[in-house]
Design a protein around this motif. Structure first.
Motif, PDB file in Angstrom:
ATOM      1  N   GLU A 187      -8.839   1.367   8.872  1.00  0.00           N
ATOM      2  CA  GLU A 187      -8.572   0.559   7.675  1.00  0.00           C
ATOM      3  C   GLU A 187      -8.743  -0.925   7.968  1.00  0.00           C
ATOM      4  N   PHE A 188      -8.321  -1.345   9.165  1.00  0.00           N
ATOM      5  CA  PHE A 188      -8.373  -2.773   9.491  1.00  0.00           C
ATOM      6  C   PHE A 188      -9.805  -3.236   9.756  1.00  0.00           C
ATOM      7  N   ALA A 189     -10.656  -2.297  10.181  1.00  0.00           N
ATOM      8  CA  ALA A 189     -12.064  -2.646  10.385  1.00  0.00           C
ATOM      9  C   ALA A 189     -12.711  -3.014   9.051  1.00  0.00           C
ATOM     10  N   LYS A 190     -12.057  -2.657   7.943  1.00  0.00           N
ATOM     11  CA  LYS A 190     -12.570  -3.045   6.623  1.00  0.00           C
ATOM     12  C   LYS A 190     -12.178  -4.471   6.281  1.00  0.00           C
ATOM     13  N   PHE A 191     -11.282  -5.068   7.061  1.00  0.00           N
ATOM     14  CA  PHE A 191     -10.872  -6.459   6.831  1.00  0.00           C
ATOM     15  C   PHE A 191     -11.563  -7.429   7.789  1.00  0.00           C
ATOM     16  N   GLY A 235      -2.650   2.567  11.847  1.00  0.00           N
ATOM     17  CA  GLY A 235      -3.347   3.850  11.720  1.00  0.00           C
ATOM     18  C   GLY A 235      -4.141   4.130  12.990  1.00  0.00           C
ATOM     19  N   MET A 243     -14.989  -2.070   1.072  1.00  0.00           N
ATOM     20  CA  MET A 243     -14.361  -3.096   1.894  1.00  0.00           C
ATOM     21  C   MET A 243     -13.184  -3.733   1.158  1.00  0.00           C
ATOM     22  N   TYR A 244     -12.260  -4.286   1.952  1.00  0.00           N
ATOM     23  CA  TYR A 244     -11.098  -4.962   1.390  1.00  0.00           C
ATOM     24  C   TYR A 244     -11.243  -6.457   1.607  1.00  0.00           C
ATOM     25  N   PHE A 292      -3.101  -0.387   1.930  1.00  0.00           N
ATOM     26  CA  PHE A 292      -4.495  -0.175   2.339  1.00  0.00           C
ATOM     27  C   PHE A 292      -4.659   0.942   3.373  1.00  0.00           C
ATOM     28  N   GLY A 293      -3.669   1.837   3.453  1.00  0.00           N
ATOM     29  CA  GLY A 293      -3.881   3.063   4.214  1.00  0.00           C
ATOM     30  C   GLY A 293      -3.382   3.079   5.641  1.00  0.00           C
ATOM     31  N   ALA A 294      -2.702   2.022   6.076  1.00  0.00           N
ATOM     32  CA  ALA A 294      -2.325   1.954   7.486  1.00  0.00           C
ATOM     33  C   ALA A 294      -0.964   2.568   7.796  1.00  0.00           C
TER      34      ALA A 294
END
Lengths: 303, 245
Positions: A29-33, A25, B1-2, B214-216
């Motif tokens: 989104e990955f900053a949430k991981f 993206g 958060m995931y 997860f939206g990517a």
């Protein structure tokens, strides 16, 4: 201490790992991981002049060791990317990024590149002339050496940022196209995009993907990518960002030995959101194992 | 958060025709609402399998899934003690804040599970809950007693008439008049029928083939009146008023 740093057309990267366009993206989104600042850079979602919804769903089909996608360049458009997506990403990521530009005409490529040229956050422009999921554009530019050269030449006129042309493997002779891009002034090559593939559902007797075919990626295509990078490295003198099925630190080392100056990780991010993080953390371990002091020094080492 | 964590299978049992109930033990702090889902890695398959959460507490997650392909077939064979790599915190989930005093919950087949935690929450909030569950046949019916035990009024329909009311969930809904809001999850034709046959606003949970969950990847996008949305992060729950059929 091993040295993971590499360089792409003057842009220094702490490590060669870059999430590939379309699998990350705009990074949010990955900053949430995890803390994505550890990434060498990020190749942003392919961007066009106007907002695009993309193809009908289903857009995804699972394969052995990979997946087929037919997203069709869904993106919010270049203005939105510059005004909202990149500033938002700046909150979590403090290094330069790679903007990925797509288009359906020469003018569209030029328009987008001219706009993104003014964006300080962007260190490199990756020009996607290889999307298999859109008609009358995308891959049409990437399957013909003359067209590929023309796009490259025209884009070079509107930006001073390094231009990396992203090539499709769905051609008879990728070397010829890479050389044409180099001759037209490309600063580097990104390769490979996905392989055109399909799956059929035996229950419905119809293709799984609404658009019938799509781009196949994942570990299954790694040997194909490696072979093509090896061939193109022999033919050009500009840096190659390698990608295609990379799933481990060992794959990264192999790809750099074939000739890649940096490596993008794509499908793996979708299966395991921590894929890039784990690869970066494992790289020093693998380098010790294979007696590599500096990644820079192994680029093209297999030749 | 995931969050990604390793979960242990505590139980995995067949509760209806091809339908299994699995209890997983592991962290649940990232689950914030009923209607969210988890994304499970299954040995031998490239993509994860997104499955809605039926119930959760401090350290367990219960899921109910149907064997529809090779991935869920492997899942169904897992025994207690097996370990699974699972992503949690996915999806927006249902909101209970605007549902009034008499919410109506509608589940179709394996669209039923997310209604369970929702029902539990609503009853804890003191609501008068009505549940309508639709199945194909008697062998497919599950969780009727479980919903009743929570204190909900439960209607069952079967398409072939072998149990409960013959027909579809809408055959029951059309005679219900005093609900204040609705929640629905099930196959898309059911959701459309519910949309057309309900006289209040509500929330509908959708299903789509996903890449990442997860939206990517933009694999599960849909168009809504409020713009393009991704079923995995902007959904799976959409408001009735934003849906375009």
């Amino acid at each position: 201490m091993v040295d993971l740093s590499v360089e792409l057309s003057g842009l220094k990267l702490d490590n060669p790992i870059i999430p590939a366009s379309g699998t990350f993206g705009f990074g949010h989104e990955f900053a949430k991981f995890y803390d994505i600042n550890m990434l060498g850079s990020i190749s942003l979602k392919g961007t066009t002049q106007e907002e695009r919804f993309g193809n009908p769903t289903p857009r995804i089909a699972e394969c052995t060791a990979g997946l087929i996608n037919s997203v069709g360049l869904q993106n919010p458009g270049i203005d939105n990317v510059i005004k909202y997506q990149i500033p938002e990403l700046e909150k979590y990521y403090n290094k330069k990024v790679i903007a990925n530009i797509s288009g359906f005409s020469l003018d569209e490529y030029k328009y987008c590149c001219e706009k993104i040229d003014k964006c300080d956050k962007v260190g490199i422009i990756e020009v996607n002339i290889s999307c298999p999921n859109v008609h009358n554009g995308g891959m049409a530019f990437g399957t013909d050496a003359k067209n590929a050269a023309e796009v490259t030449k025209e884009i070079k006129k509107v930006t001073t940022k390094p231009i990396y042309i992203k090539l499709t493997p769905n051609v008879t002779n990728i070397v010829e196209i890479a050389k044409a891009c180099e001759d037209a002034g490309a600063d580097g090559i990104s390769m490979i995009n996905t392989l055109l593939g399909m799956r059929i559902n035996p229950k419905t007797k119809k293709p799984i993907i609404a658009n019938k075919m799509g781009g196949f990626s994942g570990p299954a295509i790694f040997p194909v990518a490696l072979r093509m990078i090896y061939q193109v490295y022999e033919a050009v003198n500009i840096p190659i960002i390698g990608m295609g099925g990379v799933a481990s630190a060992k794959d990264v080392i192999e790809m750099m030995l074939a000739g890649a100056s940096a490596v993008q990780v794509g499908a793996s991010n979708l299966k395991n959101p921590y894929a890039c993080k784990e690869i970066i953390e494992d790289l020093p371990v693998q380098m010790e194992k294979y007696n590599i002091k500096s990644l820079k020094e192994i680029i093209g080492g297999a030749h | 958060m995931y969050k990604r964590d390793c979960y242990e299978v505590k139980s995995n049992k067949n509760i209806a025709n091809l339908v299994y109930e699995m209890v997983l033990e592991g962290p649940t702090t990232y689950i914030t609402a009923p209607g969210q889902f988890i994304n499970i890695e299954i040995d031998g398959f490239y993509l994860r399998r997104p499955i809605s959460i039926c119930e959760y507490d401090e350290n367990t997650i219960k899921i109910i899934y149907k064997v529809v392909g090779e991935g869920t077939e492997v899942l169904a064979k897992l025994e207690s003690g097996a370990k699974l790599d699972v992503l949690t915190g996915l999806g927006n989930g249902f909101k209970t804040i605007k549902c009034g005093e008499k919410p109506l919950l509608i589940g179709g087949g394996v669209g039923t599970p997310p209604m369970y935690q929702l029902c539990k929450n609503l009853i804890n909030e003191g609501k008068e809950v009505t549940v309508v569950l639709g199945f194909n046949s008697k062998n497919d019916v599950f969780y009727e007693e479980e919903f009743k035990k929570l204190g909900a009024k439960v209607y069952i329909t079967t398409a072939d008439g072998s149990y409960g009311t013959k027909g579809f969930v809408t055959d029951v809904i059309k005679d219900l008049n005093d609900y204040t809001y609705f929640y629905a999850c099930g196959p898309e034709p059911m959701l459309k029928a519910v949309y057309d046959n309900t006289n209040t606003t509500g929330e509908l949970s959708f299903e789509e083939r996903m890449g990442c969950g997860f939206g990517a990847c933009m694999g599960c996008s849909c168009k809504t009146k409020y713009g393009n949305k991704r079923i995995c992060v902007d959904g799976p729950v959409l408001k009735k008023e934003e849906i375009i059929w």
